[in-house]
Write an enzyme that holds these catalytic residues in place. Sequence first.
Site, PDB file in Angstrom:
ATOM      1  N   LEU A  69       0.885  -1.157   0.000  1.00  0.00           N
ATOM      2  CA  LEU A  69       0.000   0.000   0.000  1.00  0.00           C
ATOM      3  C   LEU A  69       0.927   1.211   0.000  1.00  0.00           C
ATOM      4  CD1 LEU A  69      -2.351  -1.200   2.872  1.00  0.00           C
ATOM      5  CD2 LEU A  69      -2.658  -1.504   0.409  1.00  0.00           C
ATOM      6  N   HIS A 185      11.982 -12.327   0.458  1.00  0.00           N
ATOM      7  CA  HIS A 185      12.157 -11.923  -0.951  1.00  0.00           C
ATOM      8  C   HIS A 185      13.393 -12.670  -1.422  1.00  0.00           C
ATOM      9  CE1 HIS A 185      12.650  -9.410  -4.501  1.00  0.00           C
ATOM     10  NE2 HIS A 185      13.849  -9.075  -4.092  1.00  0.00           N
ATOM     11  N   HIS A 238       6.819 -14.387  -4.420  1.00  0.00           N
ATOM     12  CA  HIS A 238       6.975 -14.232  -5.884  1.00  0.00           C
ATOM     13  C   HIS A 238       8.133 -15.055  -6.466  1.00  0.00           C
ATOM     14  CE1 HIS A 238       8.627 -10.002  -4.557  1.00  0.00           C
ATOM     15  NE2 HIS A 238       9.552 -10.893  -4.377  1.00  0.00           N
ATOM     16  N   ASP A 311       1.038  -9.135  -5.693  1.00  0.00           N
ATOM     17  CA  ASP A 311       2.353  -8.494  -5.643  1.00  0.00           C
ATOM     18  C   ASP A 311       2.261  -7.037  -6.109  1.00  0.00           C
ATOM     19  OD1 ASP A 311       4.976  -8.617  -4.870  1.00  0.00           O
ATOM     20  OD2 ASP A 311       5.721  -9.417  -6.768  1.00  0.00           O
TER      21      ASP A 311
END
Lengths: 428, 309
Positions: A69, A185, A238, A311
């Site tokens: 956000l 990540h 991801h 994502d």
Amino acid sequence: MAEPAGVLFTGVRLLDPASGLDQPGELLVRDGRIADFGASLGRPDGASVVRGDDGAVLCPGLVDLRAALGEPGAEYRETIASAAEAAAAGGITTLAALPDTSPAIDDPALVRLLRTRGEETGSLTILPYGAVTRGCRGEELAELGLLAEAGAVAFTDGARAIGSARLMRIALAYAAGFGARIVQHPEDPSLAAGGAATEGELATRLGLPGIPAAAEAILVARDIRLAALTGGAVHFAHVSTGDALRLIRQAKADGIAVTCDTAPPYFDLNETAIGDFRTYAKLSPPLRRDEDRQAVLAALVDGTIDAVASDHQPRDADDKRLPFAQAAPGGAGLATLLGVTLAQVHGGAMGLMQAIGLLTARPAALLGVAAGRLAKGAAADLCLFHPERAWQVESGTLPGKAQNTPFDGRALEGRVLGTWKAGRRVFG
Amino acid sequence: MRHLLAIEGLHPPQIGQLLDLAESYVLLTRSGKTQRDLLRGRTLINLFFEDSTRTRTSFELAGKRLGADVINMSVSTSSVNKGETLLDTAATLNAMHCDLLVVRHGQSGAPNLLAQKVDAAVINAGDGTHEHPTQALLDALTIRRRKGRLEGLTVAICGDIAHSRVARSNIHLLSTMGSRVRVIGPPTLIPAEAGRLGVEVFHDMNAGLAGADIVMMLRLQRERMGGGSGGLVPSAREYFRFWGLDAAKLARTKPDALVMHPGPMNRGVEIDSAVADDPARSVIREQVEMGVAVRMAVLDTLARSGANG
């Protein structure tokens, strides 16, 4: 806007991957909750009626496992209000928000604030991730226990990898004491530094600094060993390469607490999307070779990948209107999450049940929340969509503020007709 | 028994005899008597490579009450600072005809090395993160006097187990004597394969304290917190919230459970003052008294076996 007398959905295909339900029928909402559903519910008193078009599907509101956000700190890119608008248009009613904001979500008060701000939207439940390290700087462990108590659903430093093996070990061990997952990540920071595209022929031709695909597998391999060492649970966000997915598949078979997600660009696009230096297709991790895209798709189909997340990484025009290597990575993803995922249903790779499961029940299970299912008494968070209805993705006309879609110009089949949050219509 | 280097390896009768003897010294001291002839003419050297007021004073008092000549050597005044090795120190001590050598050292195993090279009986007063045998003995004596036994009691040891020699010695002693030992702490402060030492491991303090007879709190060193190379817990406030002993957590134990701490305490980090100072539950001051008695018993025992040998 509350409809105390209720809403009756009729003429819809009820689809609930959590229970395996897939049948034509009706669903009744009363007082914001699912009161009943089945083949036919008669004519409940006073309920307003929503009639599904021919072939319309009613499923649980989508649960987005991973989205940034703009708030707090980058409101010029996106606000909670604009993200909520985009999410509603995408059928998303629950969203896990990344903590690498400014300030980072590393204090219990900020976790509570984000939860409250979500409630204030009236359309979107925000589940905050807590920072693994203070300020997401990768140095000092954040107060994971107090953050978890305040309602953080898991811990991550967002777009920043936890590079130090020692710190990752401590984080995994410490979080395990609270039953919490560390979300990584997966990209070795020292190999990825300065890179703009996947290393290989295309990056060479374009003269762009490369990130080797191995940067992903290297961190995944390391963190699998650390999860086994500590008994902690690691989640890779991801995931984009076949090598990393092979490691994850094996780790799962070995009983190590490993899970992962991917995002639509990694099974729908390959590196050629950056084509003529298109910065909207500059993502992190970068788009990969087509073999890797196919490997991601295969891992979705065989269940190695636990969820598909938007994502969503909002960027404004100025972030992207730069020479490719200088442009900010990241793509908008809320509005296109369902449509791009459904492309794999139309392409025959998977069934509708499996595709919707990757967007509802499975991310909800990872987050440990009761969302993402059709159950009597559950909150009436619902998504009504038509799997064949066609539309075209067009940057500039997307709902919400962020327009940086890597899918600009893409024709999609599968459109959200309406979204309901706790029984209230919030889109359509 | 030639030296006291560790609790691990001692048999229940050896521990029981030390505790019985210590018990007699408690009564003797309380009655205001001393036994200054027992170690008359013997030399006790307190060799402390780490700062410690409490333990050094306790050994000093124990030695003096038994009539020994007590000499304190601390690192800041010794030639260790001038580059002398541990074995050079041993040779020097032999030349001085020391009978009893009390050693504290920052490295695990340092007293073992000295014991191989000196003629004196060596007493480990704490080595690195290995053992602190007299602390475990005084804890056991405190428990036994209050509860009448060690066998069958549930003892919860809470805090930085990984870096604690007190925890290791207590684990060995209590499990040898038939107590059920639990260790409680964040996973980052529990050493690898702790369960293999015969303890039950808990990360949730409320679960770990359920039904306990004894709660032993450990000191959390400041350098374990926050950033830098040592950071294993995020902050003092988080540590206190989840692993600090307060009245609410103490309520999970048996109603007559005792609270112990080897000192010095970090109030508000690992223990709430209201609990530490509660006369009905806390035996922290009593532990100090037992310390002197236990050390008298150890010096007595080693001096006797040295005389016999």
